[in-house]
Design a protein around this motif. Structure first.
Motif, mmCIF file in Angstrom:
data_model
loop_
_atom_site.group_PDB
_atom_site.id
_atom_site.type_symbol
_atom_site.label_atom_id
_atom_site.label_comp_id
_atom_site.label_asym_id
_atom_site.label_seq_id
_atom_site.Cartn_x
_atom_site.Cartn_y
_atom_site.Cartn_z
ATOM 1 N N LEU A 196 4.710 -24.835 53.586
ATOM 2 C CA LEU A 196 5.212 -25.844 54.196
ATOM 3 C C LEU A 196 6.621 -26.456 53.479
ATOM 4 C CD1 LEU A 196 1.927 -28.055 54.480
ATOM 5 C CD2 LEU A 196 3.259 -26.778 56.481
ATOM 6 N N VAL A 197 6.477 -26.538 52.281
ATOM 7 C CA VAL A 197 8.040 -26.999 51.507
ATOM 8 C C VAL A 197 8.974 -25.866 51.992
ATOM 9 C CG1 VAL A 197 8.923 -27.215 49.198
ATOM 10 C CG2 VAL A 197 6.574 -28.204 49.781
ATOM 11 N N THR A 198 8.923 -24.517 51.837
ATOM 12 C CA THR A 198 9.748 -23.515 51.969
ATOM 13 C C THR A 198 10.193 -24.119 53.537
ATOM 14 O OG1 THR A 198 8.734 -21.832 50.569
ATOM 15 C CG2 THR A 198 10.203 -21.185 52.443
ATOM 16 N N ALA A 199 9.540 -24.138 54.522
ATOM 17 C CA ALA A 199 9.839 -24.246 55.714
ATOM 18 C C ALA A 199 10.721 -25.545 56.243
ATOM 19 C CB ALA A 199 8.714 -24.251 56.781
ATOM 20 N N ARG A 200 10.358 -26.610 55.364
ATOM 21 C CA ARG A 200 11.285 -27.880 55.306
ATOM 22 C C ARG A 200 12.505 -27.848 54.991
ATOM 23 N NH1 ARG A 200 8.340 -33.373 55.760
ATOM 24 N NH2 ARG A 200 8.016 -32.288 57.730
ATOM 25 N N MET A 201 12.533 -27.296 53.639
ATOM 26 C CA MET A 201 13.813 -26.918 52.986
ATOM 27 C C MET A 201 14.737 -25.960 53.836
ATOM 28 S SD MET A 201 13.801 -28.850 50.450
ATOM 29 C CE MET A 201 12.705 -29.997 51.485
ATOM 30 N N ALA A 202 13.938 -24.931 54.662
ATOM 31 C CA ALA A 202 14.830 -24.031 55.444
ATOM 32 C C ALA A 202 15.481 -24.596 56.391
ATOM 33 C CB ALA A 202 14.037 -22.905 55.580
ATOM 34 N N ARG A 203 14.974 -25.732 56.933
ATOM 35 C CA ARG A 203 15.462 -26.549 58.065
ATOM 36 C C ARG A 203 16.891 -27.221 57.803
ATOM 37 N NH1 ARG A 203 11.618 -30.907 59.606
ATOM 38 N NH2 ARG A 203 13.258 -31.320 61.223
ATOM 39 N N GLN A 204 16.904 -27.397 56.452
ATOM 40 C CA GLN A 204 18.093 -28.062 55.957
ATOM 41 C C GLN A 204 19.470 -26.907 55.685
ATOM 42 O OE1 GLN A 204 17.519 -30.629 52.802
ATOM 43 N NE2 GLN A 204 15.433 -31.092 53.403
ATOM 44 N N SER A 205 19.193 -25.879 56.002
ATOM 45 C CA SER A 205 20.281 -24.958 55.975
ATOM 46 C C SER A 205 21.377 -25.350 57.045
ATOM 47 C CB SER A 205 19.742 -23.589 56.366
ATOM 48 O OG SER A 205 19.237 -23.324 57.550
ATOM 49 N N LEU A 206 20.985 -26.197 57.961
ATOM 50 C CA LEU A 206 22.107 -26.477 59.077
ATOM 51 C C LEU A 206 23.242 -27.194 58.459
ATOM 52 C CD1 LEU A 206 21.503 -29.724 59.770
ATOM 53 C CD2 LEU A 206 19.637 -28.711 61.211
ATOM 54 N N TRP A 207 22.946 -27.994 57.312
ATOM 55 C CA TRP A 207 24.120 -28.565 56.696
ATOM 56 C C TRP A 207 24.925 -27.670 56.224
ATOM 57 C CZ3 TRP A 207 23.084 -32.598 59.041
ATOM 58 C CH2 TRP A 207 21.968 -33.369 59.164
ATOM 59 N N ALA A 208 24.746 -26.512 55.874
ATOM 60 C CA ALA A 208 25.604 -25.463 55.283
ATOM 61 C C ALA A 208 26.181 -24.759 56.138
ATOM 62 C CB ALA A 208 24.907 -24.373 54.262
ATOM 63 N N ARG A 209 26.466 -24.932 57.524
ATOM 64 C CA ARG A 209 26.911 -24.201 58.532
ATOM 65 C C ARG A 209 28.416 -24.716 58.255
ATOM 66 N NH1 ARG A 209 23.220 -25.907 63.666
ATOM 67 N NH2 ARG A 209 25.099 -27.277 64.058
ATOM 68 N N ASP A 210 29.349 -23.804 59.019
ATOM 69 C CA ASP A 210 30.804 -23.877 59.003
ATOM 70 C C ASP A 210 31.026 -25.484 59.897
ATOM 71 O OD1 ASP A 210 31.283 -21.926 57.501
ATOM 72 O OD2 ASP A 210 31.500 -20.601 59.295
ATOM 73 N N SER A 211 30.159 -25.430 60.856
ATOM 74 C CA SER A 211 30.450 -26.896 61.246
ATOM 75 C C SER A 211 29.110 -27.609 61.569
ATOM 76 C CB SER A 211 31.036 -26.696 62.831
ATOM 77 O OG SER A 211 31.259 -27.750 63.703
ATOM 78 N N PRO A 212 28.622 -28.336 60.682
ATOM 79 C CA PRO A 212 27.573 -28.819 60.793
ATOM 80 C C PRO A 212 27.211 -29.930 61.771
ATOM 81 C CG PRO A 212 28.506 -29.927 58.928
ATOM 82 C CD PRO A 212 29.437 -28.683 59.412
ATOM 83 N N PRO A 213 26.116 -30.370 62.354
ATOM 84 C CA PRO A 213 25.832 -30.941 63.206
ATOM 85 C C PRO A 213 26.340 -32.630 62.733
ATOM 86 C CG PRO A 213 23.774 -30.644 62.184
ATOM 87 C CD PRO A 213 24.765 -29.472 61.793
ATOM 88 N N ARG A 214 26.885 -33.446 63.765
ATOM 89 C CA ARG A 214 26.830 -34.539 63.531
ATOM 90 C C ARG A 214 25.313 -35.488 63.541
ATOM 91 N NH1 ARG A 214 31.942 -36.419 63.188
ATOM 92 N NH2 ARG A 214 33.523 -35.157 64.365
ATOM 93 N N ALA A 215 25.054 -36.116 62.412
ATOM 94 C CA ALA A 215 23.664 -36.792 62.159
ATOM 95 C C ALA A 215 23.752 -38.176 62.051
ATOM 96 C CB ALA A 215 22.989 -36.117 61.248
ATOM 97 N N TRP A 216 22.792 -39.044 62.636
ATOM 98 C CA TRP A 216 22.869 -40.363 62.891
ATOM 99 C C TRP A 216 21.230 -40.583 62.234
ATOM 100 C CZ3 TRP A 216 26.868 -43.298 65.155
ATOM 101 C CH2 TRP A 216 26.883 -44.670 64.783
#
Length: 276
Positions: free
Chosen positions: A141-161
């Motif tokens: 469960l922890v591995t999966a949750r942390m893996a979701r955060q890989s989107l912040w490492a994208r060249d163009s991460p999403p805008r987030a609010w």
């Protein structure tokens, strides 16, 4: 019957992508005559974890897949390509569709009332949070949750609010040290140019988020997607009317919240109150 039935043999490579990943690791390891201890050293983990991954009983982290591609001469990047499929095994079936949407989103708008949003959680905070439910697969469960955060490492991460109730900052999850690191993570995230964090102060009474947490995903093309959390399982919603209603509620929530600067001050005060 699902191919991921609880009665199926997890070591059978036909059972799931996770089992297939493990079988491929074992095949390549044995091909080169490498022991589980040696692979563990290369992947910075122990013999036991390698054995569980090979048996389809543990979800690997991305670094494990990268190590396999590095040490197995015939891998050709196969394990990093297989890893997202294996990771899906760690998510409940009803959540997997949302994760696929989240990965492609260009804008993320989240409201959370009780805890820090998952995309901003530290591993220790997530572990303490999951542990309260006494799950059988805490590490996965922890591995999966942390893996979701890989989107912040994208060249163009999403805008987030992110809008969250102040009470989420005061709920001491995991003790002072864990909570302190989590609040520091929030302060750092709020300084990112594509991330906004706002806090709804405790002085606010009724507001549109009292019915529960939700997230709205937007994309470069196509309609928005709504995810609504609940006790047993969440819902991924495509109905335009319901998505529009959630977007309106989110706009109202932002009007109840403090500015990003004032919100950072509230987070900082909560951090100071935890003590040294």
């Amino acid at each position: 019957m699902s191919v991921e039935s609880e009665h199926a043999d997890p070591a059978d490579p036909t059972v799931s992508p996770l089992a297939h990943f493990g079988a491929e690791v074992r095949l390549e390891r044995e091909r080169v005559g490498m022991s589980r201890e040696d692979l563990g050293r290369e992947a910075h983990c122990g013999y036991s974890l390698v054995a569980k991954i090979e048996a389809g009983k543990r979800v690997p982290v991305l670094e494990f897949a990268e190590a396999c591609d590095r040490v197995f001469p015939h891998a050709n990047g196969r394990f990093v390509r297989l890893w997202p499929l294996a990771l899906r095994h760690a998510f409940p079936p009803w959540f997997r569709r949302y994760v696929d949407f989240e990965r492609d989103a260009t804008t993320i708008r989240t409201f959370e009332s009780q805890v820090v949003p998952g995309l901003l959680q530290t591993p220790e905070y997530a572990r303490a949070l999951f542990r309260t439910g006494r799950p059988d697969s805490l590490d996965d469960l922890v591995t999966a949750r942390m893996a979701r955060q890989s989107l912040w490492a994208r060249d163009s991460p999403p805008r987030a609010w992110f809008v969250l109730d102040e009470q989420a900052l005061h709920r001491n999850i995991g003790g002072a040290e864990v909570m302190g690191c989590q609040l520091e993570r929030l302060l750092k995230a709020g300084q990112e140019p594509r991330t906004v964090i706002q806090v709804v102060p405790r002085t606010v009474g009724a507001h549109p988020g009292l019915e529960g947490p939700f997230t709205i995903l937007s994309f470069g093309q196509g309609p928005d997607v709504l995810y609504v959390d609940s006790f047993s399982e969440g819902r991924t919603v495509l109905d335009a009317a319901e998505v529009d209603a959630a977007a309106h509620a989110y706009d109202l929530l932002r009007s109840y919240a403090l500015s990003p600067e004032a919100s950072a001050e509230v987070i900082g005060t909560c951090l100071e109150e935890l003590g040294p």
